[in-house]
Design an enzyme around this catalytic site. Sequence first.
Site, PDB file in Angstrom:
ATOM      1  N   TYR A 149      36.300  35.383  23.380  1.00  0.00           N
ATOM      2  CA  TYR A 149      37.050  35.113  24.624  1.00  0.00           C
ATOM      3  C   TYR A 149      36.113  35.006  25.847  1.00  0.00           C
ATOM      4  CZ  TYR A 149      39.518  36.187  28.739  1.00  0.00           C
ATOM      5  OH  TYR A 149      40.027  36.099  30.008  1.00  0.00           O
TER       6      TYR A 149
ATOM      7  N   ASP B  20      36.114  45.050  33.363  1.00  0.00           N
ATOM      8  CA  ASP B  20      35.157  45.484  34.207  1.00  0.00           C
ATOM      9  C   ASP B  20      34.395  43.944  34.920  1.00  0.00           C
ATOM     10  OD1 ASP B  20      33.772  44.802  31.892  1.00  0.00           O
ATOM     11  OD2 ASP B  20      32.357  46.531  32.128  1.00  0.00           O
TER      12      ASP B  20
ATOM     13  N   GLU C 193      39.343  43.559  40.842  1.00  0.00           N
ATOM     14  CA  GLU C 193      40.041  44.278  40.139  1.00  0.00           C
ATOM     15  C   GLU C 193      40.119  45.784  40.848  1.00  0.00           C
ATOM     16  OE1 GLU C 193      42.428  46.327  38.102  1.00  0.00           O
ATOM     17  OE2 GLU C 193      41.707  44.598  36.824  1.00  0.00           O
TER      18      GLU C 193
ATOM     19  N   ASP D 255      43.282  44.545  46.241  1.00  0.00           N
ATOM     20  CA  ASP D 255      44.393  44.005  45.739  1.00  0.00           C
ATOM     21  C   ASP D 255      43.913  42.342  45.730  1.00  0.00           C
ATOM     22  OD1 ASP D 255      47.658  43.826  45.389  1.00  0.00           O
ATOM     23  OD2 ASP D 255      46.730  42.256  46.893  1.00  0.00           O
TER      24      ASP D 255
ATOM     25  N   ASP E 102      42.359  36.848  34.466  1.00  0.00           N
ATOM     26  CA  ASP E 102      42.400  37.296  33.008  1.00  0.00           C
ATOM     27  C   ASP E 102      43.396  38.324  32.827  1.00  0.00           C
ATOM     28  OD1 ASP E 102      41.962  38.632  30.791  1.00  0.00           O
ATOM     29  OD2 ASP E 102      39.826  39.190  30.892  1.00  0.00           O
TER      30      ASP E 102
ATOM     31  N   SER F 180      47.981  38.158  31.587  1.00  0.00           N
ATOM     32  CA  SER F 180      49.107  36.960  31.124  1.00  0.00           C
ATOM     33  C   SER F 180      49.746  36.707  32.096  1.00  0.00           C
ATOM     34  CB  SER F 180      49.911  37.861  29.917  1.00  0.00           C
ATOM     35  OG  SER F 180      50.558  36.789  29.196  1.00  0.00           O
TER      36      SER F 180
END
Length: 269
Positions: free
Chosen positions: A30, A55, A76, A107, A125, A127
């Site tokens: 990936y 991370d 993140e 955010d 990263d 969905s």
Amino acid sequence: MASLLFRTAFGKVLVFDGTIQITQKDCWTYYEMSTHLPLTCHPNPRKVLIVGGLDGSGLAKEILKHESVESVDHVEDDEEMVNLLKKHFHASGFDYDNPKFKYHPVDAKKFLKLHQGEFDVIISDFSVPPPNADGLFGESYFELVKDALKPDGITITLTSGIWVEMRRPTRILTEKIRWLRNLFPSVDYYGFNIPSCASGQGGNIICSVTPEVDFRRPERPLSEDQLADWSLGYYNLDIHAAAFALPQFVKNQLYPTGRHSDFAIYPYQ
């Protein structure tokens, strides 16, 4: 709730809400396909943004193999999860003190609003939600992504693969791509093998603010020497092109001509 499992067939495994997120043994497939493919499609990637990506270390390590890259920002807001992975997982061996890498525990939408027109490549990263959803990663998020890209910018976003997202009745992947085509003039989809995924396959939607981009032909193809020097185990020029080869029922949905029957759209369901 996140948890780390040990001594599995895939080595260390991160599970979140009962779903495998990453494993030690196959995470590199990936990482390579989500970095080298979009970066080689860009003529001169210098500033790269990762949104999510746990991370961020595995993606950042691959991105920084490209000499043109000057900075990698990682956004993140789950700082606790990031620290957990730094301490217990760290499958990539990435140096978090690399001066080109910066982590932002903020955010994503707020960050993007402050950095319009700054990035050459943005990697999301997670969905993509269905088109009628507009939470953190809904349509308004991708409008911000588009605004944060430079005029020749490229963005990718993770999917769960064709075998998960092409099933009736939702046909989620079809709706995602239709939705993103309303925002970006160039949109395509590519897949790759990752055994620990639910169906053994993952995939990314790739978009550009530039019209008529042919993502199947990299602007800067990697040489055999680079593949060896960078210790790549999955990505190469053949895999780059082959990743866009799709089964007919997928092509019928993602690139419809109006001539296909419902049977042809998904024959064995």
